[in-house]
Scaffold this active site. Structure first.
Site, PDB file in Angstrom:
ATOM      1  N   GLY A 139      -8.903   1.331 -11.287  1.00  0.00           N
ATOM      2  CA  GLY A 139      -7.583   1.849 -10.936  1.00  0.00           C
ATOM      3  C   GLY A 139      -7.450   3.350 -10.857  1.00  0.00           C
ATOM      4  O   GLY A 139      -6.347   3.863 -10.680  1.00  0.00           O
TER       5      GLY A 139
ATOM      6  N   LYS B  92      -8.207   5.477  -8.527  1.00  0.00           N
ATOM      7  CA  LYS B  92      -7.684   6.008  -7.261  1.00  0.00           C
ATOM      8  C   LYS B  92      -6.260   5.533  -7.027  1.00  0.00           C
ATOM      9  O   LYS B  92      -5.433   6.274  -6.502  1.00  0.00           O
ATOM     10  CB  LYS B  92      -8.632   5.657  -6.110  1.00  0.00           C
ATOM     11  CG  LYS B  92     -10.014   6.295  -6.322  1.00  0.00           C
ATOM     12  CD  LYS B  92     -10.976   6.070  -5.202  1.00  0.00           C
ATOM     13  CE  LYS B  92     -12.350   6.662  -5.509  1.00  0.00           C
ATOM     14  NZ  LYS B  92     -13.158   5.858  -6.473  1.00  0.00           N
TER      15      LYS B  92
ATOM     16  N   ASP C 295     -12.499   1.322  -1.122  1.00  0.00           N
ATOM     17  CA  ASP C 295     -13.534   1.918  -1.984  1.00  0.00           C
ATOM     18  C   ASP C 295     -14.497   0.783  -2.330  1.00  0.00           C
ATOM     19  O   ASP C 295     -14.354   0.120  -3.358  1.00  0.00           O
ATOM     20  CB  ASP C 295     -12.835   2.486  -3.227  1.00  0.00           C
ATOM     21  CG  ASP C 295     -13.780   3.232  -4.147  1.00  0.00           C
ATOM     22  OD1 ASP C 295     -14.892   3.562  -3.722  1.00  0.00           O
ATOM     23  OD2 ASP C 295     -13.390   3.482  -5.306  1.00  0.00           O
TER      24      ASP C 295
ATOM     25  N   CYS D 188     -19.650   5.183  -3.403  1.00  0.00           N
ATOM     26  CA  CYS D 188     -20.324   6.156  -4.268  1.00  0.00           C
ATOM     27  C   CYS D 188     -21.828   5.969  -4.075  1.00  0.00           C
ATOM     28  O   CYS D 188     -22.592   5.948  -5.028  1.00  0.00           O
ATOM     29  CB  CYS D 188     -19.889   6.035  -5.719  1.00  0.00           C
ATOM     30  SG  CYS D 188     -20.092   4.415  -6.444  1.00  0.00           S
TER      31      CYS D 188
ATOM     32  N   ASP E 151      -8.018  -6.461  -6.430  1.00  0.00           N
ATOM     33  CA  ASP E 151      -9.428  -6.534  -6.821  1.00  0.00           C
ATOM     34  C   ASP E 151      -9.797  -8.001  -6.953  1.00  0.00           C
ATOM     35  O   ASP E 151      -8.948  -8.833  -7.278  1.00  0.00           O
ATOM     36  CB  ASP E 151      -9.706  -5.788  -8.132  1.00  0.00           C
ATOM     37  CG  ASP E 151     -11.163  -5.353  -8.223  1.00  0.00           C
ATOM     38  OD1 ASP E 151     -11.473  -4.194  -7.888  1.00  0.00           O
ATOM     39  OD2 ASP E 151     -12.020  -6.192  -8.602  1.00  0.00           O
TER      40      ASP E 151
ATOM     41  N   CYS F 125     -10.033  -2.276  -3.140  1.00  0.00           N
ATOM     42  CA  CYS F 125     -10.980  -2.583  -4.218  1.00  0.00           C
ATOM     43  C   CYS F 125     -10.604  -1.637  -5.344  1.00  0.00           C
ATOM     44  O   CYS F 125     -11.180  -0.569  -5.488  1.00  0.00           O
ATOM     45  CB  CYS F 125     -12.408  -2.336  -3.755  1.00  0.00           C
ATOM     46  SG  CYS F 125     -12.943  -3.441  -2.454  1.00  0.00           S
TER      47      CYS F 125
ATOM     48  N   ASP G  84      -9.831 -12.005  -2.928  1.00  0.00           N
ATOM     49  CA  ASP G  84     -11.092 -11.662  -2.266  1.00  0.00           C
ATOM     50  C   ASP G  84     -10.764 -11.115  -0.876  1.00  0.00           C
ATOM     51  O   ASP G  84     -10.420 -11.880   0.036  1.00  0.00           O
ATOM     52  CB  ASP G  84     -11.960 -12.926  -2.156  1.00  0.00           C
ATOM     53  CG  ASP G  84     -13.279 -12.636  -1.461  1.00  0.00           C
ATOM     54  OD1 ASP G  84     -13.468 -11.492  -1.002  1.00  0.00           O
ATOM     55  OD2 ASP G  84     -14.117 -13.557  -1.382  1.00  0.00           O
TER      56      ASP G  84
ATOM     57  N   ALA H 169     -10.028  -1.785  -8.906  1.00  0.00           N
ATOM     58  CA  ALA H 169     -10.329  -1.688 -10.339  1.00  0.00           C
ATOM     59  C   ALA H 169     -11.476  -0.692 -10.614  1.00  0.00           C
ATOM     60  O   ALA H 169     -12.410  -0.635  -9.825  1.00  0.00           O
ATOM     61  CB  ALA H 169     -10.718  -3.065 -10.858  1.00  0.00           C
TER      62      ALA H 169
HETATM   63  C1  LIG Z   1     -16.268   0.991  -6.537  1.00  0.00           C
HETATM   64  S1  LIG Z   1     -15.349  -0.161  -7.430  1.00  0.00           S
HETATM   65  C2  LIG Z   1     -13.715   0.430  -7.152  1.00  0.00           C
HETATM   66  C3  LIG Z   1     -13.327   1.614  -8.001  1.00  0.00           C
HETATM   67  C4  LIG Z   1     -11.831   1.913  -7.892  1.00  0.00           C
HETATM   68  N1  LIG Z   1     -11.428   2.137  -6.520  1.00  0.00           N
HETATM   69  C5  LIG Z   1     -11.411   3.109  -8.715  1.00  0.00           C
HETATM   70  O1  LIG Z   1     -11.328   4.214  -8.179  1.00  0.00           O
HETATM   71  O2  LIG Z   1     -11.161   2.943  -9.922  1.00  0.00           O
HETATM   72  C6  LIG Z   1     -15.415  -1.542  -6.367  1.00  0.00           C
HETATM   73  C7  LIG Z   1     -14.477  -2.687  -6.776  1.00  0.00           C
HETATM   74  O3  LIG Z   1     -14.504  -3.635  -5.714  1.00  0.00           O
HETATM   75  C8  LIG Z   1     -14.221  -4.903  -6.261  1.00  0.00           C
HETATM   76  N2  LIG Z   1     -14.584  -5.922  -5.250  1.00  0.00           N
HETATM   77  C9  LIG Z   1     -15.830  -6.349  -4.920  1.00  0.00           C
HETATM   78  N3  LIG Z   1     -15.771  -7.271  -3.948  1.00  0.00           N
HETATM   79  C10 LIG Z   1     -14.448  -7.416  -3.629  1.00  0.00           C
HETATM   80  C11 LIG Z   1     -13.751  -8.245  -2.713  1.00  0.00           C
HETATM   81  N4  LIG Z   1     -14.434  -9.103  -1.925  1.00  0.00           N
HETATM   82  N5  LIG Z   1     -12.409  -8.159  -2.667  1.00  0.00           N
HETATM   83  C12 LIG Z   1     -11.734  -7.301  -3.477  1.00  0.00           C
HETATM   84  N6  LIG Z   1     -12.351  -6.514  -4.391  1.00  0.00           N
HETATM   85  C13 LIG Z   1     -13.690  -6.559  -4.460  1.00  0.00           C
HETATM   86  C14 LIG Z   1     -15.052  -4.908  -7.529  1.00  0.00           C
HETATM   87  O4  LIG Z   1     -14.586  -5.868  -8.447  1.00  0.00           O
HETATM   88  C15 LIG Z   1     -14.877  -3.459  -8.022  1.00  0.00           C
HETATM   89  O5  LIG Z   1     -13.852  -3.387  -8.988  1.00  0.00           O
END
Ligand SMILES: C[S@@+](CC[C@H](N)C(=O)[O-])C[C@H]1O[C@@H](n2cnc3c(N)ncnc32)[C@H](O)[C@@H]1O
Length: 420
Positions: A244, A246, A306, A359, A263, A240, A289, A242
Site C-alpha cells: 500500500g 503507493k 506496479d 522494481c 491485490d 497491485c 485477480d 499491497a
Molecule cells: C510490487 S508488489 C506491489 C507493491 C505496492 N504497489 C506498493 O507500492 O506497496 C506487487 C503486488 O502485486 C500483487 N499481485 C500479483 N499478481 C496479481 C494479480 N494477478 N492481481 C492483482 N494483484 C496481483 C502481489 O500480491 C503484490 O502485492
C-alpha cells in the site's frame, strides 16, 4: 553466553526451505548478522568450502550454515573474534550436535590463521560479486557498461528513506523535527517528499510515525505517484497495491481521489488497510485477480500498475532475492505482467493514462513488455517522462544507485479516444 541458534534457524528458512527472509524473531544484532550473511552469501560459502576438508553430509547442512554465520560474524560484526567463534561453537549444543563442537572451533580458527591465503584463492565471479551466475549474465546482457556499478550498489546496504506526508507536514518542517531528535537527513533529489536518513532507526523513533506524518519508502518508488499525476476527484485504480505504499502516497498528494486498491493476496491487502489506518486515509480495498477480466470494477481515469516482478532492482534491500529467484521464474512473471497490462487496459477510459512500474532492471520485464503491448494494441500513445534515469526505447530505467535509490522501471501510456 549469546549463541547463533536463532540466526541459524532464520537463515535456514531462506537457504534450505526457499522462504523469503523474515527477521521478526531476531534481535537487532541477529538481523544485521543474517542480512549481512545473505548479502555476502556466495563469498562466505566459497570460504567454508575451502576450509572444510570434505563437504558436510546433506543432513548436516545446519552445521554448514552455522560455519557460514560464524565466518560472517568474525568478518562483519563489531565484536572480538573470539566472541563470535565461541558463540558459533556454543550453537552446536543448541543444534543437538555437540559432537560438532571441535569441527566448528577448528574450522573457524583455521580460517583466522589462514584468512588472507583463503581469500586470495577466491577467483569465481559468483563468489567475488556475491551474485548468482544467471543474474550476472542478465546484467551483462542488459547493462554491460553499468554492470560494475549495479553490482556495487546491490551489495551496499540501502539507506533508510522517508516519505513525508505532504498533507500533514512540509519536508523542511519534518527535517527540523528529526534534527531535534538528533536524526540527520538529506532531501532526495528524486522526490519532493523524500528524506534520506544518515542512519537507519526504528520507525517508532520517527516523530509522528504512528500518526501518519511519515512513511518509509525508497525515493525511486516515490516517483510513481508523482508520475501518475492524478487530479482531484479522479477515479484511480492501484492495480497491485499491497502493502500500500503507493496507494498511501497517492492519497497524500490528492486526498479527494476515488481510489480503488486491488491485490490478489488477501493477507497482503490487510497491510494496505493497516497503512491506511495509520495515515487516517480511507480507501476501497478489493481482493481480486487483475490478470483476469474484472468488468464489475467499471472504468478508471488513471491506473497504477506496479506489477509483480523479479525484484532485481531492489536486491540491496532484499539480498535474499539473489538466493530465492530462479531464471525459470521469469517466463511466468512476464506472462503475468502481460496479462495484467491487457486486463488493466480494458479498465481504462479513453483519454485516461496507465503507469506501468516494476522494481526490475531486466529489459524483458520492462520495455520489452511495452513493445509487445504497443504491437498488440492500436489505441496506445506513449507519454513523455521527466529526465530521470536511463531513457529506454519506451519508458525510463532507474538503476540501483549506491546511497541513493533502488532500481525501477517506469512507462506512462495514454489510451487514445476512438477515431483519433
Ligand atoms: C510490487 S508488489 C506491489 C507493491 C505496492 N504497489 C506498493 O507500492 O506497496 C506487487 C503486488 O502485486 C500483487 N499481485 C500479483 N499478481 C496479481 C494479480 N494477478 N492481481 C492483482 N494483484 C496481483 C502481489 O500480491 C503484490 O502485492
Amino acid at each position: 553466553m549469546r549463541d547463533f541458534i536463532n540466526e541459524v534457524t532464520v537463515l535456514s528458512q531462506t537457504i534450505l526451505h526457499g522462504h523469503a527472509y523474515n527477521g521478526q524473531a531476531l534481535d537487532p544484532l541477529g538481523r544485521f548478522l543474517v542480512q549481512t550473511t545473505l548479502r555476502h552469501y556466495f563469498w562466505l560459502d566459497s570460504i567454508v568450502q575451502t576450509i572444510l576438508d570434505k563437504p558436510l553430509q546433506k543432513k548436516h547442512q545446519d552445521l554448514k550454515l552455522l560455519l557460514i554465520l560464524g565466518i560472517s560474524a568474525t568478518e562483519f560484526l563489531n565484536q572480538p573474534i573470539y566472541t563470535s567463534v565461541n558463540a558459533a561453537v556454543e550453537t552446536t549444543k543448541r543444534l543437538k550436535k555437540p559432537w560438532a563442537k571441535g569441527l566448528v572451533n577448528a574450522s573457524l580458527r583455521t580460517f583466522q590463521r589462514t584468512r588472507q591465503a583463503v581469500i586470495n584463492e577466491i577467483h569465481a565471479e559468483v563468489a567475488l560479486t556475491n551474485h548468482p551466475l544467471w543474474i550476472l549474465d542478465r546484467i551483462q546482457a542488459d547493462w554491460p557498461d553499468q554492470k560494475a556499478a549495479i553490482i556495487a550498489a546491490n551489495n551496499d546496504p540501502a539507506p533508510m528513506i522517508l516519505r513525508v506526508n505532504a498533507g500533514k507536514q512540509t519536508r523542511a518542517a519534518y527535517q527540523i523535527l528529526l534534527a531535534a531528535k538528533d536524526l540527520m537527513a538529506t532531501p532526495c533529489d528524486l522526490s519532493p517528499n523524500g528524506l534520506i536518513l544518515d542512519q537507519a532507526v526504528a520507525v517508532g523513533d520517527l516523530p509522528g510515525f504512528g500518526e501518519g506524518w511519515v512513511s518509509v519508502q525508497d525515493s525511486g518508488a516515490q516517483l510513481a505517484a508523482q508520475l501518475l499525476q492524478p487530479k482531484p476527484f479522479e477515479r484511480v485504480l492501484d492495480a497491485c497495491s499491497a502493502p500500500g505504499s503507493k496507494s498511501c502516497h497517492l492519497l497524500e498528494l490528492a486526498p479527494t481521489l476515488d481510489l480503488v486498491s486491488v491485490d490478489i493476496d488477501a493477507d497482503r491487502l490487510t497491510r494496505v488497510s493497516e497503512n491506511f489506518t495509520r495515515l487516517g486515509a480511507t480507501g476501497d480495498l478489493r481482493c481480486l485477480d487483475l490478470a483476469k477480466p474484472q468488468p464489475e470494477l467499471g472504468t478508471f481515469d488513471r491506473i497504477l500498475l506496479d506489477t509483480p516482478c523479479s525484484a532485481s532492482g531492489v536486491i540491496r534491500r532484499h539480498p535474499d532475492i539473489k538466493l530465492l529467484r530462479r531464471p525459470e521464474d521469469l517466463a511466468t512473471l512476464i506472462e503475468t505482467q502481460r496479462q495484467l497490462l491487457t486486463q488493466c487496459w480494458s479498465l481504462l477510459r479513453p483519454g485516461g493514462s496507465l503507469l506501468y512500474v516494476t522494481c526490475s532492471i531486466f529489459s524483458d520485464e520492462n520495455e520489452d513488455n511495452l513493445v509487445w503491448f504497443l504491437a498488440n494494441h492500436h489505441d496506445v500513445e506513449t507519454l513523455a517522462l521527466p529526465a530521470v534515469g536511463v531513457p529506454r526505447s519506451i519508458g525510463v530505467q532507474l538503476l540501483p544507485t549506491k546511497g541513493v535509490h533502488d532500481g525501477f522501471y517506469y512507462a506512462h501510456v495514454r489510451k487514445m479516444s476512438p477515431g483519433l
